[in-house]
Design a protein around this motif. Structure first.
Motif, PDB file in Angstrom:
ATOM      1  N   LEU A  63      42.100  37.227  43.177  1.00 45.00           N
ATOM      2  CA  LEU A  63      41.883  38.448  42.402  1.00 45.00           C
ATOM      3  C   LEU A  63      40.920  39.405  43.106  1.00 45.00           C
ATOM      4  O   LEU A  63      41.138  40.619  43.113  1.00 45.00           O
ATOM      5  CB  LEU A  63      41.374  38.090  41.001  1.00 45.00           C
ATOM      6  CG  LEU A  63      42.404  37.377  40.125  1.00 45.00           C
ATOM      7  CD1 LEU A  63      41.730  36.744  38.905  1.00 45.00           C
ATOM      8  CD2 LEU A  63      43.515  38.330  39.709  1.00 45.00           C
ATOM      9  N   VAL A  67      41.551  43.291  44.183  1.00 45.81           N
ATOM     10  CA  VAL A  67      40.637  44.391  43.859  1.00 45.81           C
ATOM     11  C   VAL A  67      40.312  45.166  45.139  1.00 45.81           C
ATOM     12  O   VAL A  67      40.346  46.406  45.158  1.00 45.81           O
ATOM     13  CB  VAL A  67      39.343  43.868  43.186  1.00 45.81           C
ATOM     14  CG1 VAL A  67      38.291  44.957  43.099  1.00 45.81           C
ATOM     15  CG2 VAL A  67      39.653  43.301  41.809  1.00 45.81           C
ATOM     16  N   LEU A 100      40.864  41.750  36.327  1.00 46.90           N
ATOM     17  CA  LEU A 100      41.054  42.973  37.112  1.00 46.90           C
ATOM     18  C   LEU A 100      40.562  44.206  36.362  1.00 46.90           C
ATOM     19  O   LEU A 100      39.957  45.107  36.952  1.00 46.90           O
ATOM     20  CB  LEU A 100      42.524  43.130  37.504  1.00 46.90           C
ATOM     21  CG  LEU A 100      43.076  42.084  38.480  1.00 46.90           C
ATOM     22  CD1 LEU A 100      44.558  42.337  38.736  1.00 46.90           C
ATOM     23  CD2 LEU A 100      42.297  42.061  39.786  1.00 46.90           C
ATOM     24  N   ILE A 110      48.402  47.709  35.814  1.00 47.88           N
ATOM     25  CA  ILE A 110      48.606  46.265  35.968  1.00 47.88           C
ATOM     26  C   ILE A 110      49.808  45.831  35.134  1.00 47.88           C
ATOM     27  O   ILE A 110      49.858  46.064  33.924  1.00 47.88           O
ATOM     28  CB  ILE A 110      47.358  45.475  35.508  1.00 47.88           C
ATOM     29  CG1 ILE A 110      46.112  45.953  36.263  1.00 47.88           C
ATOM     30  CG2 ILE A 110      47.576  43.977  35.711  1.00 47.88           C
ATOM     31  CD1 ILE A 110      44.808  45.429  35.686  1.00 47.88           C
TER      32      ILE A 110
END
Length: 194
Positions: A63, A67, A100, A110
């Motif tokens: 993750l 990012v 996120l 997303i």
């Protein structure tokens, strides 16, 4: 004579095992370190185990890589992919989504894919989301040990993809276990393709 034959057979079998491991593991390691992302339409983050309602170390590393890619402008959207395992209290994708968002990625950027239980399903279901939203190219994010198999499966599914390997956990045992697991999975994938 029989003892000598057994020793030769053992040496031969050991050589076969060493060659097989080298042929399978070296590309996994090399691609995990050498693969670079290409600017694309979306980032697909493959799921991994949760600890309670938090990402495991391996998933958090994935993750954080997503990012970084998003913030660097590699892609304007992210697909998070992973169902709820039997020992999990939420779907991997929903926890990934929340992580996120907490890191500053807008929720409307997303897409959540929460029906898949393995890498093949992650990519197949993510491909459907891509098609639905007119996305043509993807960056697949997973840990270094998992990138090669992910890219092979993406190619088989007709997904135009590059990879962005996230680091492995800072744990020698876990890292060795992941590479061994991926070696077995790649070997099985290569054998089943024949």
């Amino acid at each position: 004579m029989k003892l000598l034959l057994n020793q030769k057979l053992r040496r031969y079998l050991l050589l076969v095992v060493v060659i097989t491991v080298a042929v399978v593991e070296i590309p996994i390691i090399a691609i995990g370190y050498l693969t670079k992302p290409v600017p694309s339409d979306t980032i697909i983050v493959l799921g991994a185990k949760l600890i309670g309602n938090q990402p495991s170390t391996m998933l958090r590393l994935r993750l954080d890589e997503a990012v970084h890619l998003y913030n660097e402008g590699y892609a304007p959207t992210v697909i998070v992919s992973g169902a709820q395992g039997q020992d999990e209290i939420a779907s991997e994708a929903s926890v990934m989504h929340d992580y996120l968002v907490a890191k500053g990625i807008p929720a409307d950027k997303i897409y959540v894919e929460d029906k898949s239980y393995n890498t093949y399903q992650n990519l197949l279901n993510s491909k459907s989301i891509m098609r639905e939203h007119g996305l043509r190219q993807a960056i697949i994010v997973s840990n270094s040990s998992h990138i090669r198999r992910s890219l092979v499966l993406a190619q088989q599914l007709g997904i135009e993809a590059s990879g962005s390997p996230a680091p492995m956990a800072d744990n020698a045992y876990l890292t060795a276990k992941q590479y061994a697991r991926e070696g077995a999975a790649m070997l099985s994938l290569l054998v089943l393709r024949q």
